[in-house]
Write an enzyme that holds these catalytic residues in place. Structure first.
Site, short mmCIF file in Angstrom:
data_model
loop_
_atom_site.label_atom_id
_atom_site.label_comp_id
_atom_site.label_asym_id
_atom_site.label_seq_id
_atom_site.Cartn_x
_atom_site.Cartn_y
_atom_site.Cartn_z
CD GLU A 144 -12.04 -72.17 6.90
OE1 GLU A 144 -12.20 -73.29 6.75
OE2 GLU A 144 -11.28 -71.38 7.26
CE LYS A 213 -11.21 -75.34 4.41
NZ LYS A 213 -11.43 -75.51 5.10
CE LYS A 278 -11.79 -73.05 -0.68
NZ LYS A 278 -12.06 -72.22 0.86
P1 ADP Z 1 -8.48 -73.42 6.53
O1 ADP Z 1 -9.31 -73.83 6.52
O2 ADP Z 1 -7.18 -73.62 5.68
O3 ADP Z 1 -8.54 -71.65 6.59
P2 ADP Z 1 -9.78 -72.21 4.19
O4 ADP Z 1 -10.91 -72.18 3.03
O5 ADP Z 1 -10.14 -70.71 5.34
O6 ADP Z 1 -9.16 -72.71 5.02
O7 ADP Z 1 -8.58 -71.09 2.78
C1 ADP Z 1 -7.16 -70.87 3.44
C2 ADP Z 1 -6.93 -69.04 2.83
O8 ADP Z 1 -7.20 -69.28 1.55
C3 ADP Z 1 -8.11 -68.07 3.28
O9 ADP Z 1 -8.06 -67.88 4.26
C4 ADP Z 1 -8.28 -66.61 2.04
O10 ADP Z 1 -7.12 -65.98 2.36
C5 ADP Z 1 -7.65 -68.26 1.29
N1 ADP Z 1 -8.83 -68.41 0.17
C6 ADP Z 1 -9.88 -69.33 0.84
N2 ADP Z 1 -11.19 -69.58 -0.03
C7 ADP Z 1 -10.81 -68.78 -0.73
C8 ADP Z 1 -11.68 -68.30 -1.95
N3 ADP Z 1 -13.11 -68.75 -2.53
N4 ADP Z 1 -11.10 -67.19 -2.64
C9 ADP Z 1 -10.29 -66.42 -2.28
N5 ADP Z 1 -9.26 -66.53 -1.38
C10 ADP Z 1 -10.08 -67.55 -0.45
MG MG Z 2 -9.34 -70.53 7.33
#
Ligand code: ADP
Ligand code: MG
Length: 388
Positions: A144, A213, A278
């Site tokens: 992200e 997102k 998500k």
């Molecule tokens: P947030 O805004 O809560 O930080 P993220 O998109 O960063 O949302 O997701 C949180 C965590 O989930 C990430 O730090 C990662 O560890 C895991 N994660 C998110 N997207 C993926 C993905 N596509 N594949 C594997 N792990 C993911």
């Molecule tokens: Mg994150």
């Protein structure tokens, strides 16, 4: 044969020594965090959790992340100025997600009133995991981009010294990057007040929205990046190379339009282990995996509630071994996953970009037991890339 890490772990005296030196170095460097027990006390702090050893990151992928950061800065900034795109991209989300809807309300109001400040300051962090392909190759894939709550910049620059056992004294101020989702009415009023003020906002409301997102998912549609880089196909290629599969859960607005969302639901339920679901939330701990994902999708698939989510391919980094140093936690060798963040900064005055840079990086590592969550959420710990 035991790895050097396992050798260290087997030697109890050496391990104890190393751990106490490492923790002292963290304290001396100001790699600190307030404690869970006394979250508001300035008298009591502890070291921010970190790894005992740096983790290997292939140099070419690190360089790639660094190089694409300026493209991402431009992209975020251009999205923030494209009202038509933001309206379209977030139309379905703001119908069901109250938080994003509130942000959008403020956005519309300040848009109507006109710009109060022509200078824009952007500070963001693009997060990646290194995806392992079936053919054995590794590629940089974006998790992200954070245009708000791009936290830990202050600590990330200090952790290399901790791993080197440096002894320089420093004071650090850092911002815990939680983005509270439980805004009260009063806080929304304060946010509006700030947006209307002449202050240089970081991020301003449109840049905040550009980092959602849902926008990330819309950017992965064919032709959308080209909209923002009409004359720079190379930037499009560089950015797109970091995208993994992202899928809409939008409903049928006109005939045939919801089919794409229906396909996404069916695809996820058929093979849940390949995906991450998500919601429009920040701060870790919100994503939904595996059987839980199937349950949620079964519950929301017939209603517009499903548009509060996006679906994403699961990125599969190579697990690495490390010891996670966290207050009160036992010393064990954990199997871990790493997430690399690149910090971007830009300044635009009117139409002119006067600064556009990549200004640093952050490596966060977590045990594979956890699917989700960041450092502030108590799951990931600070780490350093050992370029190889
Ligand atoms: P947030 O805004 O809560 O930080 P993220 O998109 O960063 O949302 O997701 C949180 C965590 O989930 C990430 O730090 C990662 O560890 C895991 N994660 C998110 N997207 C993926 C993905 N596509 N594949 C594997 N792990 C993911
Ligand atoms: Mg994150």
């Amino acid at each position: 044969m035991a790895s050097p890490l396992e050798d260290v772990l087997a030697n109890e005296a050496l391990l104890k020594d190393l751990v106490s030196v490492a923790k002292d170095a963290a304290l001396i460097q100001g790699v600190l965090m307030r404690t869970k027990e006394e979250p508001n006390a300035s008298e009591v702090v502890s070291y921010a959790p970190f790894t005992m050893f740096p983790s290997p990151v292939p140099r070419p992928l690190f360089e790639q992340a660094k190089q694409v950061q300026r493209d991402f800065n431009l992209l975020v900034d251009r999205i923030s100025q494209d009202t038509e795109f933001l309206e379209q991209a977030l139309a379905s989300t703001i119908k069901v997600d109250d938080f994003t809807a509130q942000l959008f309300k403020i956005y519309r109001q300040v848009l109507q009133e006109g710009l109060s400040q022509p200078i824009v300051l952007g500070m963001n962090r693009s997060d990646y995991m290194l995806d392992n392909d079936k053919d054995g190759s590794t590629s940089l894939k974006q998790v992200e981009i954070n245009t708000i709550a791009a936290s830990f910049g202050g600590l990330a620059s200090r952790t290399p010294t901790v791993h080197r056992d440096g002894l320089e004294v420093a004071v650090v101020y850092y911002r815990n990057g939680y983005m509270p989702q439980n805004y009260t009415e009063q806080r929304w009023e304060a946010r509006l007040l700030m947006e209307r003020s002449r202050a240089v906002k970081c991020p301003d409301i449109s840049t905040h929205l550009a980092g959602t997102k849902k926008v990330q998912q819309e950017l992965a549609r064919p032709g959308v990046l080209e909209r923002f880089f009409p004359d720079d196909q190379e930037a499009v290629v560089r950015i797109r190379a970091t995208f993994t599969g992202l899928y809409t859960l939008d409903m049928c607005l006109a005939e045939h339009q919801g089919e794409e969302g229906d396909r996404t639901v069916a695809m996820a339920i058929a093979d849940p282990d390949q995906f991450v679901l998500k919601p429009q939330r920040e701060g870790g701990g919100n994503n939904i995996y595996g059987e839980d994902m199937c349950k949620v999708l079964h519950n929301v698939k017939e209603s517009s509630e499903r548009t509060a989510y996006i679906l994403m391919d699961k990125i599969r980094p190579q697990p690495v071994k490390n010891v996670l140093l966290r207050r009160g936690a036992p010393l064990t060798l954990s199997t871990c996953l790493c997430e690399l963040g690149m910090y971007g900064v830009y300044v635009r005055q009117g139409k002119e970009m006067v600064l556009n840079d990549c200004v640093g990086h952050l490596l966060r590592t977590k045990s594979t037991e956890h699917d989700d969550g960041g450092v502030a959420a108590g799951v990931a710990v600070l780490d350093n890339p050992l370029l190889c």
